[in-house]
Scaffold this active site. Structure first.
Site, short mmCIF file in Angstrom:
data_model
loop_
_atom_site.label_atom_id
_atom_site.label_comp_id
_atom_site.label_asym_id
_atom_site.label_seq_id
_atom_site.Cartn_x
_atom_site.Cartn_y
_atom_site.Cartn_z
N HIS A 253 0.82 -1.21 0.00
CA HIS A 253 0.00 0.00 0.00
C HIS A 253 0.85 1.26 0.00
CE1 HIS A 253 -3.95 -1.73 1.89
NE2 HIS A 253 -3.94 -1.82 0.58
N TYR A 259 4.14 2.24 9.03
CA TYR A 259 5.38 2.45 8.29
C TYR A 259 6.49 1.49 8.73
CZ TYR A 259 2.97 6.39 6.30
OH TYR A 259 2.06 7.17 5.61
N HIS A 260 6.24 0.23 8.51
CA HIS A 260 7.22 -0.83 8.68
C HIS A 260 6.93 -1.77 7.53
CE1 HIS A 260 9.65 -3.78 11.16
NE2 HIS A 260 9.14 -4.53 10.20
N HIS A 262 5.75 -4.17 4.93
CA HIS A 262 4.93 -5.38 4.94
C HIS A 262 4.23 -5.52 3.59
CE1 HIS A 262 2.39 -2.02 6.25
NE2 HIS A 262 1.43 -2.62 5.59
N ILE A 263 3.83 -6.75 3.31
CA ILE A 263 3.26 -7.07 2.00
C ILE A 263 1.89 -7.71 2.20
CG2 ILE A 263 3.59 -8.49 -0.08
CD1 ILE A 263 6.63 -8.48 0.65
P1 M7G Z 1 -1.38 -1.08 5.77
O1 M7G Z 1 -1.29 -1.00 4.30
O2 M7G Z 1 -0.29 -0.43 6.57
O3 M7G Z 1 -2.71 -0.51 6.35
O4 M7G Z 1 -1.43 -2.63 6.12
P2 M7G Z 1 -4.25 -0.74 6.06
O5 M7G Z 1 -4.80 -1.23 7.38
O6 M7G Z 1 -4.75 0.64 5.74
O7 M7G Z 1 -4.40 -1.72 4.95
C1 M7G Z 1 -1.36 -3.14 7.40
C2 M7G Z 1 -2.01 -4.50 7.40
O8 M7G Z 1 -1.79 -5.13 8.65
C3 M7G Z 1 -3.51 -4.38 7.22
O9 M7G Z 1 -3.95 -5.27 6.23
C4 M7G Z 1 -4.06 -4.70 8.60
O10 M7G Z 1 -5.33 -5.34 8.56
C5 M7G Z 1 -3.01 -5.61 9.17
N1 M7G Z 1 -2.94 -5.54 10.64
C6 M7G Z 1 -3.04 -4.43 11.39
N2 M7G Z 1 -2.89 -4.75 12.71
C7 M7G Z 1 -2.94 -3.80 13.80
C8 M7G Z 1 -2.71 -6.10 12.79
C9 M7G Z 1 -2.49 -7.01 13.87
O11 M7G Z 1 -2.40 -6.65 15.04
N3 M7G Z 1 -2.33 -8.33 13.53
C10 M7G Z 1 -2.40 -8.77 12.23
N4 M7G Z 1 -2.29 -10.06 12.00
N5 M7G Z 1 -2.60 -7.92 11.20
C11 M7G Z 1 -2.75 -6.60 11.46
#
Ligand code: M7G
Length: 344
Positions: A253, A259-260, A262-263
């Protein structure tokens, strides 16, 4: 469970957003005097399942494709016909629910929720904006730095270093845990964990020097390729080969919420995710890798990136709104005529 106890104390305040298409509703309320966001999503149907069965005369089990126990029609418990006409019939039904195999809804709670969370979930207007390298440095980078400090990435560090959700990790790439190349894959918070049609996993890198797409440079290419191939190799096997490597939509995204690096790994079938996989938000990992061949040494830091930003995002008021107005004018796009409000 703790989630249940917290939900019992939830005091409703207002609906943040409701979407009949995705069947998701987000509620704002308070628990013990602190803001809480509850998101409820009606679950999709299951139909088929893949199982390995031992067969006579073979020592390796064979993959069978069969109808799931709770598949659509099998689960009808009650039925009422609304009407029929010629060859058309319609009605409503109550389906047999099962907490493990066929749950009704998925419930997410964020508590205590920060104002950033609340604004993210709230219905808002979106804008297409162009982020030049100069705007990144002036407006976005300071924001990213703020978002990296404090508690916002705690959940990520909990997963990487403190065993949070460890029983749910489906793949961990370890030579040594702290090797910067390493990453792990686990079910995303967005996934119900049951329905493969909406399979949603997240791969999290151990290294913390890549805060977003912007930090990717050509030297990261081999690392990204390795992750992409590992994901496509390992994930189908984790789910009994009910999903193929080329049925995974693998993307990043921009802007991310965290901001770490991830995919996102999502079943290609699944598109009911709000703006999560739309153009202007999701960028395919394959395309990122390919672009690194052309971007020069500073990689994405030197590129203008066009994406969609909601008005509730902090960046909007911190400079993006002004940047958009300036860009439209510079591009010679005519200003909107001033509208007079004629509703009465
Ligand atoms: P992002 O693109 O930074 O944000 O993705 P978005 O939420 O706007 O898509 C972060 C991804 O990590 C998202 O798909 C979240 O649903 C997922 N995520 C967030 N948190 C806080 C957690 C968590 O605590 N555990 C897991 N397994 N996934 C998470």
């Amino acid at each position: 469970s703790r989630l249940q106890q917290l939900l019992n104390r939830f005091k409703f305040r207002r609906v943040l957003d409701s979407n009949p298409q995705t069947k998701v509703i987000s509620l704002l309320g308070r628990i013990d005097g602190k803001d809480a966001i509850v998101t409820m999503e009606k679950m999709h149907f299951s139909y088929e399942t893949n199982v390995f069965k031992k067969e006579e005369g073979r020592n390796t089990p064979v993959l069978h494709n069969c109808e799931a126990e709770f598949s659509c029609l099998k689960s009808i418990e009650e039925m009422r016909e609304i009407a029929s006409n010629d060859i058309y019939y319609w009605g409503t039904s109550v389906l047999k629910q099962d907490l493990a195999a066929n749950p009704t809804a998925k419930i997410n709670l964020i508590w205590p929720a920060t104002p950033v969370h609340i604004r993210k979930f709230e219905a808002q207007s979106f804008h297409v904006i162009r982020e030049t390298p100069a705007i990144y440095r002036a407006v976005v980078e300071p924001y990213v730095q703020e978002m990296c400090s404090g508690n916002r990435l705690k959940w990520v560090h909990n997963i990487l270093y403190h065993g949070a959700e460890s029983e749910r990790v489906v793949y961990k790439d370890f030579a040594e845990q702290d090797v910067p190349e390493g990453f792990l894959v686990l079910p995303d918070m967005k996934w119900d964990g049951v329905n493969l049609d909406s399979l949603y996993l997240v791969a999290i890198a151990f290294r913390s020097d890549i805060r977003s797409l912007r930090d990717l440079r050509p030297e990261h290419k081999p690392w990204l390729v390795k992750m992409l191939n590992k994901i496509r190799t390992v994930i189908p096997g984790c789910y009994n080969y009910a999903i193929r490597p080329d049925e995974l939509r693998i993307f990043v995204h921009y802007q991310p919420s965290y901001y770490h690096f991830h995919i996102h790994i999502v079943n290609v079938k699944h598109s009911g995710l709000g703006d999560g996989i739309s153009a202007g938000k999701a960028i395919l990992l394959e395309d990122i890798i390919e672009q690194l061949n052309f971007l020069g040494n500073e990689g994405f830091m030197g590129r203008t990136i066009t994406y969609v930003l909601g008005e509730n995002h902090d960046l909007w008021k911190r400079g993006m709104e002004a940047a958009v107005l300036e860009q439209l004018e510079k591009d010679g796009i005519p200003k909107l005529p001033k509208a007079v409000n004629d509703f009465s």
